[in-house]
Structures are given as structure tokens and as C-alpha cells.
Design an enzyme around this catalytic site. Structure first.
Site, short mmCIF file in Angstrom:
data_model
loop_
_atom_site.label_atom_id
_atom_site.label_comp_id
_atom_site.label_asym_id
_atom_site.label_seq_id
_atom_site.Cartn_x
_atom_site.Cartn_y
_atom_site.Cartn_z
N ARG A 3 0.85 -1.18 0.00
CA ARG A 3 0.00 0.00 0.00
C ARG A 3 0.89 1.24 0.00
O ARG A 3 1.88 1.29 0.74
CB ARG A 3 -0.92 0.04 1.24
CG ARG A 3 -2.09 -0.92 1.20
CD ARG A 3 -3.11 -0.56 0.12
NE ARG A 3 -4.26 -1.45 0.09
CZ ARG A 3 -4.37 -2.54 -0.68
NH1 ARG A 3 -3.38 -2.87 -1.48
NH2 ARG A 3 -5.46 -3.28 -0.64
N GLU B 150 -3.42 7.71 -5.26
CA GLU B 150 -3.61 6.97 -6.50
C GLU B 150 -4.71 7.62 -7.34
O GLU B 150 -5.55 8.33 -6.81
CB GLU B 150 -3.92 5.50 -6.20
CG GLU B 150 -2.74 4.82 -5.49
CD GLU B 150 -2.88 3.32 -5.33
OE1 GLU B 150 -3.96 2.76 -5.61
OE2 GLU B 150 -1.88 2.70 -4.89
N HIS C 140 -1.31 0.05 -9.57
CA HIS C 140 -1.95 -0.87 -8.62
C HIS C 140 -2.57 -2.09 -9.35
O HIS C 140 -3.76 -2.38 -9.19
CB HIS C 140 -3.03 -0.12 -7.81
CG HIS C 140 -3.34 -0.79 -6.50
ND1 HIS C 140 -3.67 -0.11 -5.36
CD2 HIS C 140 -3.40 -2.10 -6.15
CE1 HIS C 140 -3.92 -0.95 -4.38
NE2 HIS C 140 -3.76 -2.18 -4.83
O1 LIG Z 1 -5.72 -5.83 -1.79
C1 LIG Z 1 -5.75 -6.30 -2.92
O2 LIG Z 1 -6.20 -7.43 -3.17
C2 LIG Z 1 -5.15 -5.53 -4.06
O3 LIG Z 1 -4.54 -4.37 -3.61
C3 LIG Z 1 -6.15 -5.24 -5.14
O4 LIG Z 1 -7.20 -4.46 -4.70
P1 LIG Z 1 -8.44 -4.14 -5.67
O5 LIG Z 1 -9.58 -4.92 -5.14
O6 LIG Z 1 -8.65 -2.68 -5.62
O7 LIG Z 1 -8.08 -4.60 -7.06
#
Ligand SMILES: O=C(O)[C@H](O)COP(=O)(O)O
Length: 307
Positions: free
Chosen positions: A230, A259, A284
Site C-alpha cells: 500500500r 492513486e 496498482h
Molecule cells: O488488496 C488487494 O487485493 C489488491 O490491492 C487489489 O485491490 P483491488 O480490489 O482494488 O483490485
């Protein structure tokens, strides 16, 4: 009917199908807003979400019948876990579904960094052919320090096992790792021995801004830094400072303190980050592949079945 589930995010249809087979009535509304969810949630027993919005006190209070929150992914930082526990609302998540994606993405960032892939590619497109400036490093013989040995950290360690690296891992809440390809260690040893530092811890009050100037100062070697956990765990300005002083030789960042646009472009550090030749950025997507999309829904449905 077993109960009603509201899906508020983009989930692979396997979750809805499996939940319906289990006897739930499912409304799949990936475009629903938070305000619409607040107005509708009173009629549901479960909510399935990714990270579109926070499942907080206000939302849980609007849902007197809510029995569970199904988080289609790993991180629970968008859910008020304490309040859910207080209200007896169960939380299920699906890190088993995207751990392979994440581990592979972290390896990809690391290999791209140490081999200057992004920089070299950009230079050639701009008419520069510089072999010396893009001379890279090998992973073999290096020490990779992992912080957080859960689903994600252990996946990254496992993917690295063919590279001839020494993998050391520290986890404040876990001891007695049994995997042959990793050596359990202390935070002091991470700081002392790592050539590469990779974060795999959740965002909590304890980890927020953990990687700051002081923390980075203690590393004995110049490191490559990978963050697929994160963004808020890291102070971006401190990383940029360490990049310009050379303490960090390169940073592969899949997550950022802020983000999405336009928010990201408004950050005081964005200009320096985007112009740094030593940084590789991805939006991400570490845990987000065509494969993990389906696996996450299946894992979540398995857990729903066991609820
Ligand atoms: O925590 C997670 O599984 C990842 O960071 C992905 O998160 P997302 O659900 O926003 O794709």
C-alpha cells in the site's frame, strides 16, 4: 433463500453464480455509488466489495441485517475491521486468489529495475543507444529482504526461489516459517543485509508512513526498493530523497501514497517521481490479472460456502 448479497464492485461472475447455487439472492451492481449503496443496504445480509469505497461505521449502521462483508481481494484497509467485529459482522477476503499475480508482478518490477528496462526502452524511443548507462545488476547472490510473510510476501519469496538469491523475511506477527527458500530474520537483519527491500504488509495505523527518511537511513547497503503493498506505508518524499542521494538505487512502485488522476497529479512529489529515471510505476495492478480476476471470485465463493 439463504439471504441477499449486494455486489458493489467489478467481480468475476463466478462469485454470483456460486452464491446463487448456495441459495443466496444476488444483486450484481458494479456501478452503484456509495450513496445508492447506503440507501439500499438495509435490505441485504451480505455485501461484496473490492476497494471502490470504504465499508465504514456509517455503511454498517445503515445495514442492520448485515452478516458479512466479502472483500474480493486481499487488503482490508477499506473496511473498519474493529467496528465490524463489534457488530459481529464477519469478514472474508481472498488473498489466495491474487497472491500468484502479486508475487509475479513484484518479480517483474524487480527484474525491470535492475536491468533498466523502462529507462532503456524510453531512451531508444528517443534516439539514444546507451549500453553503458543501462548496465544492470544480477539477482543471483543478492539478499532480498521481505517485510511481511503472509500470502503476498511468501508468494514473492517462492517466485524468487529459482534465482539463486538469499531471501530473508521479517514478520512482526508470525514466526516459524517453514519454507525452505526463505530465512526468517529480525528487522535489524533486514536493514543490515538487504540488497532489495520489498514490502508485503497491510496498511494499518501501525504501518502508515513506516518507510520514512529515518527508516531508510538505517539501511547498510544501497538498495532496490519494491512496494506492491500500500502506498501510504511509504513516505514518497523520503523515497525520492533516498533515490537522489543514491541510498536507493531504484524503486518499483505498484502502489502510491495518492492513486488515480487527478489526485495523483496534484501531489507535490508527482513531478519528481515521474521524471526519475530510477523509478518504475504501475497503477496498482500487482494482484490484478485475467487469472486472478476469476480466482478471487472462486476463493470468495468457497469461503462463503464455509461461512
Ligand atoms: O488488496 C488487494 O487485493 C489488491 O490491492 C487489489 O485491490 P483491488 O480490489 O482494488 O483490485
Amino acid at each position: 433463500m439463504k439471504g441477499k448479497i449486494l455486489i458493489v464492485d467489478d467481480l468475476h461472475p463466478a462469485f454470483k453464480e456460486r452464491a446463487e447455487q448456495l441459495g443466496y439472492e444476488v444483486d450484481d451492481l458494479p456501478k452503484i455509488t456509495r450513496a445508492e449503496t447506503l440507501a439500499a443496504i438495509a435490505g441485504y445480509d451480505g455485501i461484496a466489495v473490492r476497494t471502490k469505497f470504504r465499508i465504514d461505521k456509517e455503511l454498517m449502521d445503515a445495514a442492520p441485517g448485515l452478516q458479512f462483508v466479502a472483500r474480493a481481494g486481499a487488503g482490508l484497509d477499506n473496511i473498519d475491521e474493529d467496528y465490524a467485529n463489534e457488530k459481529g459482522i464477519l469478514l472474508i477476503n481472498a488473498p489466495e486468489g491474487n497472491r500468484d499475480a502479486l508475487g509475479e508482478h513484484a518479480v517483474a518490477l524487480l527484474l525491470s529495475l535492475i536491468n533498466n528496462l523502462r529507462r532503456a526502452d524510453t531512451e531508444i524511443r528517443n534516439g539514444t543507444w546507451d549500453r553503458e548507462g543501462n548496465r544492470g545488476w544480477e539477482l543471483k547472490g543478492k539478499t532480498v529482504g521481505i517485510i511481511g510473510y503472509g500470502f503476498m510476501g511468501s508468494s514473492f519469496a517462492q517466485k524468487l526461489s529459482g534465482f539463486g538469491v538469499r531471501v530473508i523475511a521479517y514478520d512482526k506477527y508470525k514466526t516459524g516459517f517453514s519454507d525452505a527458500y526463505v530465512q526468517e530474520c529480525s528487522m535489524e537483519e533486514i536493514v543490515k543485509h538487504s540488497d532489495v527491500l520489498s514490502l508485503h504488509i497491510p496498511l494499518t495505523a501501525e504501518t502508515r508512513q513506516m518507510v520514512d527518511e529515518e527508516y531508510l537511513y538505517h539501511f547498510k547497503k544501497k538498495i532496490f526498493f519494491i512496494n506492491t503493498a500500500r502506498g501510504e506505508i511509504v513516505n514518497t518524499k523520503a523515497v525520492l530523497g533516498a533515490l537522489s542521494s543514491g541510498r536507493i538505487m531504484g524503486a518499483g512502485l505498484d502502489v502510491l501514497e495518492a492513486e488515480k488522476f487527478p489526485n495523483l497529479a496534484e501531489q507535490s512529489w508527482y513531478e519528481e517521481l515521474k521524471t526519475s529515471a530510477k523509478v518504475i510505476l504501475t497503477p496498482h495492478i500487482g494482484g490484478w490479472t485475467f487469472d486472478s480476476y476469476r480466482k478471487i471470485s472462486e476463493v470468495l465463493a468457497d469461503k462463503l460456502e464455509r461461512l
